[in-house]
Design a protein around this motif. Structure first.
Motif, PDB file in Angstrom:
ATOM      1  N   MET A 116     -22.408  18.768  29.046  1.00  0.00           N
ATOM      2  CA  MET A 116     -23.103  18.219  30.408  1.00  0.00           C
ATOM      3  C   MET A 116     -24.131  18.636  30.900  1.00  0.00           C
ATOM      4  O   MET A 116     -24.770  17.745  31.905  1.00  0.00           O
ATOM      5  CB  MET A 116     -22.684  19.970  30.360  1.00  0.00           C
ATOM      6  CG  MET A 116     -21.422  20.637  30.727  1.00  0.00           C
ATOM      7  SD  MET A 116     -20.286  19.260  31.679  1.00  0.00           S
ATOM      8  CE  MET A 116     -20.465  19.772  33.127  1.00  0.00           C
ATOM      9  N   ALA A 174     -33.897  18.600  42.300  1.00  0.00           N
ATOM     10  CA  ALA A 174     -32.299  17.528  41.891  1.00  0.00           C
ATOM     11  C   ALA A 174     -32.189  18.128  40.372  1.00  0.00           C
ATOM     12  O   ALA A 174     -30.696  17.833  40.002  1.00  0.00           O
ATOM     13  CB  ALA A 174     -32.450  16.167  41.098  1.00  0.00           C
ATOM     14  N   GLU A 260     -29.507   1.779  41.624  1.00  0.00           N
ATOM     15  CA  GLU A 260     -29.211   2.411  41.070  1.00  0.00           C
ATOM     16  C   GLU A 260     -30.138   2.569  39.585  1.00  0.00           C
ATOM     17  O   GLU A 260     -30.204   3.345  38.974  1.00  0.00           O
ATOM     18  CB  GLU A 260     -27.539   2.812  40.052  1.00  0.00           C
ATOM     19  CG  GLU A 260     -27.155   1.556  39.212  1.00  0.00           C
ATOM     20  CD  GLU A 260     -26.025   0.177  40.134  1.00  0.00           C
ATOM     21  OE1 GLU A 260     -26.764  -0.246  41.430  1.00  0.00           O
ATOM     22  OE2 GLU A 260     -25.926  -0.582  39.703  1.00  0.00           O
TER      23      GLU A 260
ATOM     24  N   GLY B 162     -20.599  20.933  47.671  1.00  0.00           N
ATOM     25  CA  GLY B 162     -20.325  19.791  46.617  1.00  0.00           C
ATOM     26  C   GLY B 162     -19.848  18.773  47.098  1.00  0.00           C
ATOM     27  O   GLY B 162     -20.514  17.181  47.072  1.00  0.00           O
ATOM     28  N   GLY B 163     -18.572  18.424  46.023  1.00  0.00           N
ATOM     29  CA  GLY B 163     -17.812  17.172  46.879  1.00  0.00           C
ATOM     30  C   GLY B 163     -17.589  16.563  45.762  1.00  0.00           C
ATOM     31  O   GLY B 163     -18.039  16.574  44.595  1.00  0.00           O
ATOM     32  N   LEU B 166     -21.165  14.562  42.863  1.00  0.00           N
ATOM     33  CA  LEU B 166     -22.150  14.995  43.372  1.00  0.00           C
ATOM     34  C   LEU B 166     -22.096  14.460  41.724  1.00  0.00           C
ATOM     35  O   LEU B 166     -23.857  14.767  40.765  1.00  0.00           O
ATOM     36  CB  LEU B 166     -21.691  16.663  42.535  1.00  0.00           C
ATOM     37  CG  LEU B 166     -22.971  17.210  42.448  1.00  0.00           C
ATOM     38  CD1 LEU B 166     -23.324  18.786  43.114  1.00  0.00           C
ATOM     39  CD2 LEU B 166     -22.995  18.500  40.669  1.00  0.00           C
ATOM     40  N   ARG B 168     -22.733  11.759  40.214  1.00  0.00           N
ATOM     41  CA  ARG B 168     -24.029  10.978  40.188  1.00  0.00           C
ATOM     42  C   ARG B 168     -24.858  11.077  41.268  1.00  0.00           C
ATOM     43  O   ARG B 168     -26.232  10.284  40.861  1.00  0.00           O
ATOM     44  CB  ARG B 168     -23.580   9.440  41.235  1.00  0.00           C
ATOM     45  CG  ARG B 168     -23.886   7.948  41.663  1.00  0.00           C
ATOM     46  CD  ARG B 168     -24.385   7.488  40.808  1.00  0.00           C
ATOM     47  NE  ARG B 168     -25.327   6.875  41.189  1.00  0.00           N
ATOM     48  CZ  ARG B 168     -25.472   5.240  41.835  1.00  0.00           C
ATOM     49  NH1 ARG B 168     -24.128   4.786  42.059  1.00  0.00           N
ATOM     50  NH2 ARG B 168     -26.176   4.939  42.099  1.00  0.00           N
ATOM     51  N   ALA B 174     -30.781  17.838  45.954  1.00  0.00           N
ATOM     52  CA  ALA B 174     -31.860  16.817  45.299  1.00  0.00           C
ATOM     53  C   ALA B 174     -32.219  15.777  46.634  1.00  0.00           C
ATOM     54  O   ALA B 174     -32.596  15.215  46.862  1.00  0.00           O
ATOM     55  CB  ALA B 174     -30.774  15.994  44.603  1.00  0.00           C
ATOM     56  N   LYS B 255     -20.827   9.202  30.517  1.00  0.00           N
ATOM     57  CA  LYS B 255     -22.078   9.577  30.594  1.00  0.00           C
ATOM     58  C   LYS B 255     -23.163   8.803  30.071  1.00  0.00           C
ATOM     59  O   LYS B 255     -24.386   8.236  30.757  1.00  0.00           O
ATOM     60  CB  LYS B 255     -22.416  11.414  30.278  1.00  0.00           C
ATOM     61  CG  LYS B 255     -22.248  11.854  30.925  1.00  0.00           C
ATOM     62  CD  LYS B 255     -23.173  13.412  31.099  1.00  0.00           C
ATOM     63  CE  LYS B 255     -22.129  14.256  32.225  1.00  0.00           C
ATOM     64  NZ  LYS B 255     -22.977  15.439  32.328  1.00  0.00           N
ATOM     65  N   LEU B 258     -21.491   4.434  30.824  1.00  0.00           N
ATOM     66  CA  LEU B 258     -21.604   4.148  32.850  1.00  0.00           C
ATOM     67  C   LEU B 258     -22.610   4.635  33.179  1.00  0.00           C
ATOM     68  O   LEU B 258     -22.549   4.292  34.339  1.00  0.00           O
ATOM     69  CB  LEU B 258     -19.828   4.372  33.572  1.00  0.00           C
ATOM     70  CG  LEU B 258     -18.670   4.503  32.504  1.00  0.00           C
ATOM     71  CD1 LEU B 258     -17.709   5.282  33.026  1.00  0.00           C
ATOM     72  CD2 LEU B 258     -18.939   2.989  32.723  1.00  0.00           C
ATOM     73  N   SER B 259     -23.253   5.731  32.707  1.00  0.00           N
ATOM     74  CA  SER B 259     -25.063   5.839  32.907  1.00  0.00           C
ATOM     75  C   SER B 259     -24.789   6.116  34.241  1.00  0.00           C
ATOM     76  O   SER B 259     -24.339   6.978  35.155  1.00  0.00           O
ATOM     77  CB  SER B 259     -25.738   5.155  32.247  1.00  0.00           C
ATOM     78  OG  SER B 259     -26.924   6.238  31.942  1.00  0.00           O
ATOM     79  N   GLU B 260     -25.596   5.400  35.114  1.00  0.00           N
ATOM     80  CA  GLU B 260     -26.001   5.044  36.406  1.00  0.00           C
ATOM     81  C   GLU B 260     -24.849   4.547  37.338  1.00  0.00           C
ATOM     82  O   GLU B 260     -24.853   5.460  38.337  1.00  0.00           O
ATOM     83  CB  GLU B 260     -27.749   4.197  36.429  1.00  0.00           C
ATOM     84  CG  GLU B 260     -27.044   2.796  36.360  1.00  0.00           C
ATOM     85  CD  GLU B 260     -26.661   2.537  34.619  1.00  0.00           C
ATOM     86  OE1 GLU B 260     -27.355   3.120  33.798  1.00  0.00           O
ATOM     87  OE2 GLU B 260     -26.776   0.907  33.579  1.00  0.00           O
ATOM     88  N   ILE B 261     -24.400   4.501  36.938  1.00  0.00           N
ATOM     89  CA  ILE B 261     -22.820   3.947  37.807  1.00  0.00           C
ATOM     90  C   ILE B 261     -22.163   5.477  38.070  1.00  0.00           C
ATOM     91  O   ILE B 261     -20.927   5.243  38.859  1.00  0.00           O
ATOM     92  CB  ILE B 261     -22.468   2.809  37.842  1.00  0.00           C
ATOM     93  CG1 ILE B 261     -22.421   2.211  36.597  1.00  0.00           C
ATOM     94  CG2 ILE B 261     -23.072   1.947  38.326  1.00  0.00           C
ATOM     95  CD1 ILE B 261     -21.386   1.058  36.261  1.00  0.00           C
ATOM     96  N   GLY B 300     -21.860   0.719  41.884  1.00  0.00           N
ATOM     97  CA  GLY B 300     -23.659  -0.049  41.874  1.00  0.00           C
ATOM     98  C   GLY B 300     -23.147  -1.385  42.648  1.00  0.00           C
ATOM     99  O   GLY B 300     -22.482  -0.986  43.689  1.00  0.00           O
ATOM    100  N   HIS B 390     -13.719  18.719  38.773  1.00  0.00           N
ATOM    101  CA  HIS B 390     -14.842  18.076  39.269  1.00  0.00           C
ATOM    102  C   HIS B 390     -15.022  18.191  37.841  1.00  0.00           C
ATOM    103  O   HIS B 390     -16.019  19.088  37.455  1.00  0.00           O
ATOM    104  CB  HIS B 390     -16.030  18.262  40.129  1.00  0.00           C
ATOM    105  CG  HIS B 390     -15.197  17.876  41.304  1.00  0.00           C
ATOM    106  ND1 HIS B 390     -14.210  17.268  42.356  1.00  0.00           N
ATOM    107  CD2 HIS B 390     -15.420  19.135  42.412  1.00  0.00           C
ATOM    108  CE1 HIS B 390     -14.473  17.611  43.204  1.00  0.00           C
ATOM    109  NE2 HIS B 390     -14.588  19.228  43.566  1.00  0.00           N
ATOM    110  N   GLY B 392     -16.614  16.658  35.571  1.00  0.00           N
ATOM    111  CA  GLY B 392     -18.437  16.449  35.359  1.00  0.00           C
ATOM    112  C   GLY B 392     -19.264  17.202  35.925  1.00  0.00           C
ATOM    113  O   GLY B 392     -19.895  17.131  35.044  1.00  0.00           O
ATOM    114  N   ASP B 393     -18.808  18.225  36.403  1.00  0.00           N
ATOM    115  CA  ASP B 393     -19.411  19.351  37.007  1.00  0.00           C
ATOM    116  C   ASP B 393     -18.463  20.558  36.506  1.00  0.00           C
ATOM    117  O   ASP B 393     -19.425  21.429  37.045  1.00  0.00           O
ATOM    118  CB  ASP B 393     -19.508  19.153  38.502  1.00  0.00           C
ATOM    119  CG  ASP B 393     -19.641  18.554  39.234  1.00  0.00           C
ATOM    120  OD1 ASP B 393     -19.809  17.390  38.880  1.00  0.00           O
ATOM    121  OD2 ASP B 393     -18.630  18.217  40.416  1.00  0.00           O
TER     122      ASP B 393
END
Lengths: 478, 478
Positions: A116, A174, A260, B162-163, B166, B168, B174, B255, B258-261, B300, B390, B392-393
């Motif tokens: 996470m 953030a 990005e 949230g949605g 989040l 990204r 933030a 993570k 694909l990191s930044e995208i 991206g 989600h 990822g969150d």
């Protein structure tokens, strides 16, 4: 009302006595209570701010902080919390004889959830130590500061530190998820606020109130926040431009084309390059002289992709005629040269003698107008007027130098300069805070209603006003 | 103490009378004061929460809100602020005869700085309207919700929505820079907090206290926040997995690679696919059935680069044996099919009859354990137990269905389920808030010191406790 009492003399606080020291020794042990050779705690590193201070207490745990603050609250002893003491506005040093509460030894607990990306650690960890620990997991801290080798995460939170990567990773808001905080009340109340999960809407989001609170509301002892994946590719480029309007155009283009991966967008004017050459013999990186220089950095996960993006961005800048000179760093050494000029700017100006430093935010259309206004008004009376800064965040470090401190210049500069900033929609302190330095101007642009809200919040968290008095919200310089 | 008074009966508030209505008509005009045909305001869209309500007031400006709240404060009239009324916990509907203060007509002012990406707008704008306005500048809102066609930005802030994006763009913390807020005090104090610049460390960061405050502290009338560049390339892929451990492994890989995208990492179990097929005749997208499915989305600025990154990520997942089936969307229609199953999940479960919905956050190691625990304990007594969310969150939407409301099941499920979540380091409300629905469980995992702090903050902002009573911080369901 706490605010009325602040108007009084410092006698509203007690003087520390032998009995208090015995109590502190009982809580912390003898070695953690210092009353002599404490100059490194009573003075900041710029040597601008020095108070007497009465004792330095170095607790090792949240519970010890709680016991100290409970005692100080009952005895009305003033306390200044201190972390790395690397601030630039005198926020972490005593003004009179405040007790210095150092959190530097609260630095044991560290855990990291690498799926996470959630970090939980004691507030006394040095930023660079945390960064290095995270590197082993493929992560890094989401912000970077010049002081990273000595500033501490608790102090970073209390300052809401910005730094070089804000354009990419956002402010500390953030990333903050939770805090352990000790209140300066008679119980030394320990609050565990927020949680170690990314989404939690079960209470008021109180941890965020401590970001930028400058040690006024409570003492931060533990931090939970997100880290970011360490980029596998970092690209740097330096661009020469003829007009400030073109600087704005390429910022907009960078946001679209580098989107990005854009991680820094730094600005330097021709005058700071002159200063770098004269005072530090640092040569400009670009072959031609241009009125404005931009240092762009990207951080991404694929160097081939990132180079292509940066290359195309540079081509588009050139084709549009917005950039008249530019270099893309082809090696780490190239990039280091670019960053060396940017990072040497504070040292270069200091060699002129005395520096009137600034850390202001402005809407972009007024960013460089401020420098021009100051040049027109004070040009003949100063040694040098230069500007660099985080243009991507609208944050200008306008620096004015003279051979030595010039009181007349000082009186003409202030409050004129700060009034100009506020009347143009800016902030007189973008990232450094108010502390002691900007106290006389801290109500600029603030409504009485907002000031009252802040005073009420201060009173709610710190009923006796013992925590970091004489700083933000004090109405006199006492 | 406000909290003591909350324990009393609702008679601590006045009843609205003709004289009050005349005052409101004087402030707002006759058309903006409704007392009849107000059901769409007194009831939420799920029809779970309905209060009487006494009047609906529709101010058009901050000043009108101020005049209303000053009067209500003096007269001790209870008020529930309402925006799009799309919440899921009954936070924006009256419980008894509260006055409904609708911010929907405060929707005129809009400005956007397209170089800095800073939006300033009235709080009554619909999220989708804002998104569409920003598209013309090449930007978009940093969050996306199912309710975007009717929810409003003021309500989004009060909920800390949230949605889907989040992972990204981060939470609303933030992006929030400033707020105009009206306090429910006898002056109807108007606060202009924060500023329209990215960095400002000149005061306590009070706007963030209103994120997730659920209309308890003040009425938000104007919002300043950052928007994000609209991505030029969006890629979607669906992956089939055999174990939940593999889900965690590919989240970590995503993570890094694909990191930044990486913009979404959504989870669905086999049981929700069964439900989608039975109740909505929606076919699974992948050719084979797998216990777990992940929907990955990237956003991206370069489709060639993004496709290559996603392609390599999928290959690595396959090579490691973590994914046994997978499809990369080759067209917008392909992607729409994938998102249709994810977004139809709530409708599909509702067709079973009654749904015990959840919106919990959990540390990842316990994310699916909760579903398994509930299956073991209640498996025979329910129609269906399914989970999507989600991932990822760490945000799980565990849904339990039965043919109709089953009181015995209800009593067995609660508080057991929420106690389990909190004892495993989770949150009982990741993004929906507390409102009326989760009031009985809102102190789970909260220390008395934190509750007291929240009560004190409530009292500071709302001295008579008139704003959204009977919700978060109320100790009885009155």
């Amino acid at each position: 009302m706490i605010f009325r009492r602040k108007l009084c003399t410092i006698s509203r606080f007690s003087r520390i006595c032998e009995k208090d020291l015995k109590v502190f020794e009982g809580i912390l042990g003898k070695d953690a209570v210092l009353t002599e050779d404490i100059e490194m705690f009573t003075q900041d590193w710029t040597k601008q701010f020095k108070g007497r201070g009465s004792a330095v207490l170095s607790p090792k745990s949240t519970e010890e902080v709680s016991a100290i603050l409970a005692h100080c609250s009952k005895q009305k002893l003033a306390v200044v919390p201190q972390a790395g003491n690397t601030g630039l506005v005198g926020g972490s040093t005593p003004v009179h004889d405040e007790i210095i509460l150092s959190i530097n030894h609260i630095n044991k607990q560290f855990s990291f959830d690498s799926t996470m990306g959630i970090l939980q650690c004691d507030a006394g960890f040095i930023l660079q130590e945390l960064d290095e620990k995270l590197h082993t997991f493929g992560y890094m801290m989401p912000f970077d500061l010049g002081a990273k080798g000595s500033c501490r995460i608790g102090g970073n939170i209390a300052t809401c530190a910005g730094g070089l990567r804000l354009v990419r990773y956002g402010s500390l808001h953030a990333h903050l998820l939770g805090l352990t905080v000790v209140l300066p009340d008679e119980k030394g109340t320990i609050l565990e606020l927020g949680s170690a999960i990314r989404k939690d809407n079960t209470s008021f989001h109180t941890p965020h109130l401590f970001l930028g609170s400058e040690g006024m509301l409570g003492v931060i002892t533990n931090v939970t926040m997100t880290a970011v994946p360490k980029p596998l590719s970092v690209q740097s480029a330096m661009l020469g431009l003829q007009t400030f309007t073109d600087c704005q155009k390429i910022l907009r283009l960078a946001k679209s084309r580098l989107s990005e991966i854009l991680s820094s967008f730094e600005f330097l004017d021709a005058q700071i390059f002159e200063c770098l050459e004269e005072n530090l013999q640092l040569k400009r990186v670009l072959p031609t002289e241009t009125p404005f220089t931009i240092l762009v950095e990207t951080s991404g996960s694929n160097s081939e992709h990132d180079q292509e993006k940066v290359g195309r961005f540079l081509e588009e800048c050139m084709e549009n005629g917005w950039v008249t000179d530019g270099i893309l760093a082809e090696s780490a050494a190239d990039a280091a040269k670019m960053w060396q000029v940017r990072e040497s700017a504070p040292l270069a100006t200091s060699r002129d003698g005395y520096v009137y430093k600034h850390d202001v935010s402005l809407p972009l259309e007024h960013f460089y107008e401020l420098t021009e206004v100051v040049r027109r008004k004070f040009g003949g009376k100063t040694k040098r007027i230069v500007t660099w800064g985080h243009l991507g965040d609208g944050n200008s470090h306008l620096n004015i130098t003279s051979e030595k401190f010039d009181e007349e210049l000082y009186k003409n500069l202030y409050p004129f300069l700060y009034e100009w900033v506020v009347s143009h929609g800016g902030s007189i302190s973008a990232e450094h805070g108010i502390g002691r330095l900007k106290l006389p101007y801290s109500n600029y642009g603030k409504s009485p209603a907002e000031r009252k809200l802040c005073q009420n919040l201060k009173h709610l968290f710190d009923p006796h006003g013992i925590l970091n008095p004489y700083k933000f919200l004090a109405t006199t310089t006492e």
